[in-house]
Scaffold this active site. Structure first.
Site, PDB file in Angstrom:
ATOM      1  CB  SER A   3      -0.540  -0.062   1.298  1.00  0.00           C
ATOM      2  OG  SER A   3      -0.032  -0.226   2.453  1.00  0.00           O
ATOM      3  CE  LYS A   4      -0.364   8.229  -2.801  1.00  0.00           C
ATOM      4  NZ  LYS A   4      -1.211   7.715  -3.324  1.00  0.00           N
ATOM      5  NE  ARG A   5      -0.377   1.340   7.230  1.00  0.00           N
ATOM      6  CZ  ARG A   5       0.481   0.085   7.470  1.00  0.00           C
ATOM      7  NH1 ARG A   5       1.800  -0.199   8.267  1.00  0.00           N
ATOM      8  NH2 ARG A   5       0.068  -1.333   7.120  1.00  0.00           N
TER       9      ARG A   5
END
Ligand code: GLU
Length: 495
Positions: free
Chosen positions: A251-253
C-alpha cells in the site's frame, strides 16, 4: 531474437510494482542482446491521465532503462501508441467474427446489471451468461438495422481447459467454462486491452511477456485468442506480487507510491532499480548490490520467484546509502546539485540548510564543495541529507551544540588548547591531514593532556558545532587554517 515490451496504460504515474515489470523485461533484453519495446496502451480514453505518459518515460529514464523502439525513438513496428492502431484491431475483430470465434453482444448496461443482480441473489458464478452467443444471423442483422449498439465478445470454448506453461509458476490450467466471454471491442469501436494487447504482441513479434501476477487470469483468454488467430503465443512469465513487510498487500503506507516520488525524496535511480529488481528476483548468488549492467548480466527468467516479494523501505534506504557511497567525487557533486535544483519535496525545501547549500554551489569553489560532500558521503542515506550534514563547511552561522560544549567547562583546559592552536595556525596557508594530526598532538602535549580525545572532541565541536561527523583531520584540512582560527577564537568562551 528476444523481443520484450513494457506496455503501460497512461492512467497514472507508474508505481513501483508496475515499473518493476518494465525492469525485468529490460534486463532480459539486455542480457540476451534482444530488443526492449515500449508500447503505450492508451485505448481506454476515459481513464487516461494528463501527464502520465511523461511520467512513464521519465521513470524509465531515471532508472536507466533505454528502449529500442517506442515513443520518441519510433521503430519498424510503429505506431507504438495503440490509439493510432484502432483500424488494425477492428480488422482483427472482424476476422474473429467471421471465423465464429467472437460474436456481437447487444446487452445494454441495464441488462448486464440485472444479470449481475440475479447471479448475486442466486449465488451463481458472476460473469456474462453468454446469452447473445446464440443469436441467429437474422436477429443480429435486425438488431443492427434497428441501430442497437453492440460489443464484440470472445467466444470461449465451453468445454475443456486452457493450459499454458508459465515460466515462473509452471503449468497453469483454467477450466474454459469458468472463463468469461471477454469483451474485445467496445460499442464505440475501441478495442479492449485483451484484443489490442494480443494483436500487438503478435504483430510486434514479442517473444516473452513478463508482467505482474494480476494479469494471470487474463492469460487463458489471451491463449484462446492466439489459438483462434493461429498464432504461436509468446512465453509468459508472471512476476510475483509485492507485499509489505507485514505480509499484507503493498500500500501507499508501505511505499507503493509513484516511482518518481523516490527521486523527489533523494533516492538514486540506480539504487531504486537495484532494490525493485530484487523484489521477486535474485541473481542466484549472494550479491545484493548491483548496477543495472550487472543485473542485466545476471538476469534469467528462472531467477524470478513464484512467492511474493517483500517491499522493505529500510532496505531501500540502506541500499541508497551504498549507491551514494559508490559515486565518484564528480558524480556526487553533480548528483547533489541536480537533486537540490530539481526536487519539490516539501520537507527538503523548508530546511534552512538548503539555502546554504544552494549558495555554496553558486559561490564556493567547486573543489571545496566536492570535498565537503565527499567527507559526508559515508554517512548519508538520502541526497537531501547533504544540506544539513555539510552546513558547517559552507557557513559561519552553523548550529552549535552548547550543551556539549558546557560539559568541557569544568575541565578548564579547552581555552588554553584553542589558544595554542590559534597561535600555530596564524602563519599557515594550508594544512594536510597529517599536518593537522601532528598539530593537534603537539598542542595537546603542550597543554599537558593525557588523552588525545580531550583535544579532539572540543576541537570538533568548535569547528563543526556538533559531536559527530567526518574524521577530524580530514575536515580540518578542508576548512583550512584561517577558518579554523576564527572558529576556535569565536567559540573559546563557550567551553
Ligand atoms: N496495459 C497493461 C498494463 O497497464 C499491460 C499488461 C501486460 O503487460 O500485458 O499494465
Amino acid at each position: 531474437m528476444v523481443r520484450v515490451r513494457y506496455a503501460p496504460s497512461p492512467t497514472g504515474s507508474p508505481h513501483v510494482g508496475n515499473i518493476r515489470t518494465a525492469l525485468f523485461n529490460y534486463l532480459l533484453a539486455r542480457k540476451t542482446g534482444g530488443q526492449f519495446v515500449v508500447r503505450i496502451e492508451d485505448t481506454d480514453r476515459a481513464r487516461e491521465v494528463h501527464g502520465a505518459l511523461d511520467d512513464i518515460l521519465e521513470s524509465l529514464r531515471w532508472l536507466g532503462m533505454t528502449w529500442d523502439e517506442g515513443p520518441e525513438v519510433g521503430g519498424p513496428f510503429a505506431p507504438y501508441f495503440q490509439s493510432e492502431r484502432t483500424e488494425i484491431y477492428r480488422e482483427h475483430a472482424q476476422m474473429l467474427l467471421e471465423a465464429g470465434r467472437a460474436y456481437k453482444c447487444f446487452c445494454t448496461s441495464d441488462v448486464l446489471d440485472e444479470m449481475r443482480e440475479y447471479q448475486r441473489i442466486n449465488k451463481l458464478p458472476t460473469g456474462y451468461d453468454r446469452r447473445c452467443r446464440n443469436l441467429s444471423a437474422e436477429q443480429v442483422q435486425s438488431n443492427i438495422v434497428a441501430g442497437m449498439p453492440f460489443v464484440v465478445r470472445l467466444a470461449m470454448p465451453l468445454e475443456g481447459t486452457t493450459v499454458f506453461e508459465d515460466a515462473v509458476r509452471g503449468k497453469v490450467e483454467y477450466e474454459n467454462k469458468l472463463v468469461d466471454d471477454q469483451v474485445l471491442m467496445k460499442s464505440d469501436g475501441w478495442p479492449t486491452y485483451h484484443l489490442a494487447n494480443v494483436v500487438d504482441d503478435h504483430l510486434q513479434e514479442i517473444t516473452h511477456v513478463i508482467r505482474g501476477e494480476e494479469w494471470i487470469a487474463s492469460t487463458p483468454k489471451h491463449m484462446v485468442l492466439y489459438e483462434a488467430f493461429g498464432w504461436p503465443p509468446p512465453v509468459f512469465a508472471h512476476a510475483p506480487v509485492i507485499k509489505g513487510p507485514d505480509g499484507s498487500k503493498l500500500s501507499k503506507r508501505h511505499g507503493d507510491t509513484r516511482c518518481l516520488d523516490y527521486r523527489e525524496k533523494g533516492f538514486l535511480g540506480s539504487a531504486v532499480a537495484n532494490f525493485i529488481a530484487l523484489i521477486g528476483w535474485s541473481p542466484k548468488d549472494d550479491r545484493e548490490v548491483l548496477s543495472l549492467h550487472e543485473m542485466a548480466q545476471a538476469f534469467a527468467i528462472e531467477g524470478l520467484q513464484p512467492s511474493p516479494g517483500v517491499f522493505d523501505i529500510q532496505k531501500l534506504q540502506w541500499m541508497n546509502g551504498v549507491h551514494i557511497r559508490a559515486l565518484s567525487p564528480d558524480d556526487l557533486y553533480h548528483t547533489v546539485q541536480e537533486f537540490d535544483s530539481r526536487t519539490q519535496d516539501e520537507e527538503y525545501l523548508v530546511q534552512p540548510e538548503r539555502e546554504i547549500l544552494r549558495k555554496a554551489f553558486a559561490e564556493l569553489p567547486r573543489g571545496y564543495v566536492t570535498q565537503a560532500l565527499v567527507l559526508e558521503q559515508e554517512r548519508v542515506k538520502l541526497l537531501g541529507e547533504f544540506a544539513a550534514a555539510c552546513e558547517f563547511f559552507f557557513t559561519e552561522d552553523f548550529s552549535f551544540d552548547d550543551a556539549a560544549a558546557a560539559k568541557w567547562r569544568e575541565k578548564g583546559h579547552v581555552p588554553r588548547l584553542f589558544d595554542g592552536l590559534i597561535t600555530r595556525l596564524q602563519d599557515r596557508e594550508s594544512l594536510t591531514h597529517d599536518e593537522c594530526e601532528a598539530l593537534v598532538g603537539e598542542v595537546s602535549d603542550a597543554v599537558g593532556l593525557e588523552k588525545r580525545a580531550e583535544a579532539i572532541h572540543p576541537i570538533r565541536l568548535a569547528l563543526t558545532g556538533r559531536t559527530k561527523g567526518p574524521g577530524l583531520f580530514d575536515l580540518m584540512a578542508l576548512l583550512g587554517p584561517a577558518r579554523m582560527g576564527e572558529r576556535l577564537a569565536r567559540t573559546k568562551s563557550r567551553f
